[in-house]
Design a protein around this motif. Structure first.
Motif, short mmCIF file in Angstrom:
data_model
loop_
_atom_site.label_atom_id
_atom_site.label_comp_id
_atom_site.label_asym_id
_atom_site.label_seq_id
_atom_site.Cartn_x
_atom_site.Cartn_y
_atom_site.Cartn_z
N GLN A 334 -69.96 107.27 3.57
CA GLN A 334 -69.56 108.65 3.35
C GLN A 334 -68.53 109.10 4.39
O GLN A 334 -67.56 109.80 4.07
N PHE A 335 -68.73 108.68 5.64
CA PHE A 335 -67.79 109.02 6.70
C PHE A 335 -66.43 108.40 6.40
O PHE A 335 -65.37 109.05 6.52
N PHE A 336 -66.44 107.12 5.99
CA PHE A 336 -65.19 106.42 5.69
C PHE A 336 -64.45 107.09 4.55
O PHE A 336 -63.23 107.32 4.62
N GLU A 337 -65.18 107.46 3.48
CA GLU A 337 -64.52 108.05 2.32
C GLU A 337 -64.00 109.45 2.63
O GLU A 337 -62.96 109.85 2.11
N ALA A 338 -64.72 110.18 3.49
CA ALA A 338 -64.23 111.50 3.89
C ALA A 338 -62.95 111.37 4.70
O ALA A 338 -61.99 112.13 4.52
#
Length: 340
Positions: A334-338
């Motif tokens: 989720q951090f990467f995609e954000a």
């Protein structure tokens, strides 16, 4: 003589529900001892279990994630044994007809040479079944006595059993990490190993290289860290090989790992299924899962780590190692995609 190691893991994942599997008592961790144990959990006469719907949905979610068969009908059974923190004298579990059958899990085994990509292996699972947790025996601060805390009694568990296909401590750890990542990704378990939410039992045996028959196994109970899992297996493998080569024989038993001494110790003779005198739980009807319920759970599933990993590699051109790292937890992805 060359030896082959054979390992199968049984993982107990506490399911994230607000109430217990057969009662309305709270599952909150850290409460004062015996403040979250109701008459059902205490096994008082006249009480009847009622199955927790969300625990069933969590089991369905796990079954779908590993590509397993979700049984349309499964049966709860009484597993009879005595332990001080098991108030009823039996555990309600599933035996002959579990809720999840089969399935596979891909694991990433770290490369032996620095810079090489990890090796991907597919491990077959035997089953996953629902059951209730026992209470907890407390041995400290009681001046030679033990205390019993029944807050944990009745907490819903999903016991996940692998086929004996793991061949080293490193593979066992890779499997446990992959399973831990999956159940937390799905939101069915918080994965807190220090609090006992994710506990591993390792069945370990050795056999001469090339032999088809399995050797006698020892079960190492309640390993609550990946480091302890690896060290316990490494010690147990050495112990069994040395014992056989010295003319002795391995006995089927349950052992505990002592991290301070870095050794496993005999706890009790390992029981067989007959010793537990399984029979169908008379107070619970068969668990019937409607296809519509399975589809409802399927429609609510997140994108799985394996699917997301493949997408990162195919669409973004990420190397396998980076895709594995970024999908090791839902928070990382989720951090990467954000950021992306």
């Amino acid at each position: 003589m060359q030896w082959e190691v054979v390992i199968g893991l049984e993982v107990h994942a506490q399911l994230l529900t607000r109430s217990k599997i057969f009662s309305g008592a709270s599952t909150r961790f850290g409460a004062e001892p015996n403040t979250q144990a109701c008459p059902v959990d205490l096994g008082l006469p006249g009480t009847l279990p009622v199955l927790n719907r969300q625990a069933v949905e969590h089991a369905i979610r796990f079954g779908l994630a590993i590509g397993a068969q979700v049984a349309p009908v499964s049966i709860f059974a009484r597993k009879n044994y005595f332990y001080p923190d098991l108030p009823k004298g039996y555990q309600i579990s599933q035996y002959e007809q579990p809720v999840v059958l089969g399935g596979t899990l891909d694991i990433a085994i770290p490369a032996e040479k620095a810079g090489d990509p990890p090796r991907i292996r597919t491990i077959n699972l035997t089953r996953a079944h629902l059951e209730e947790d026992a209470g907890k025996s407390l041995h400290e601060d009681f001046a030679g006595m033990s205390g019993i805390d029944l807050n944990r009694a009745g907490t819903p568990l999903l016991e996940i059993v692998s086929e004996p296909e793991l061949r080293s401590a490193a593979e066992a750890v890779a499997y446990a990490r992959a399973l831990h990542g999956l159940v937390t990704w799905l939101g069915i378990c918080d994965g807190n190993m220090q609090e006992g939410s994710f506990r591993v039992d390792a069945n370990v045996s050795v056999r001469p290289l090339g032999q088809k028959e399995f050797g006698t196994r020892a079960e190492i109970k309640n390993l609550n860290s990946f480091r302890f899992l690896e060290r316990a297996i490494q010690f147990e493998v050495r112990r069994q090989i040395e014992l056989i080569e010295d003319g002795g024989r391995v006995v089927q038993e349950t052992r505990l790992y002592d991290p301070d001494a870095d050794e496993t110790r005999s706890m009790r003779t390992k029981e067989d299924a007959d010793d537990y005198r399984y029979f169908p739980e008379p107070d619970l009807p068969p668990l019937v899962i409607d296809p519509a319920q399975i589809e409802a759970v399927r429609n609510d599933m997140p994108e799985l780590p394996s699917t997301k990993r493949a997408r990162y590699q195919d669409e973004l051109g990420l190397p396998q190692a980076d895709a594995l790292t970024l999908t090791s937890s839902l928070a990382s992805a989720q951090f990467f995609e954000a950021a992306l």
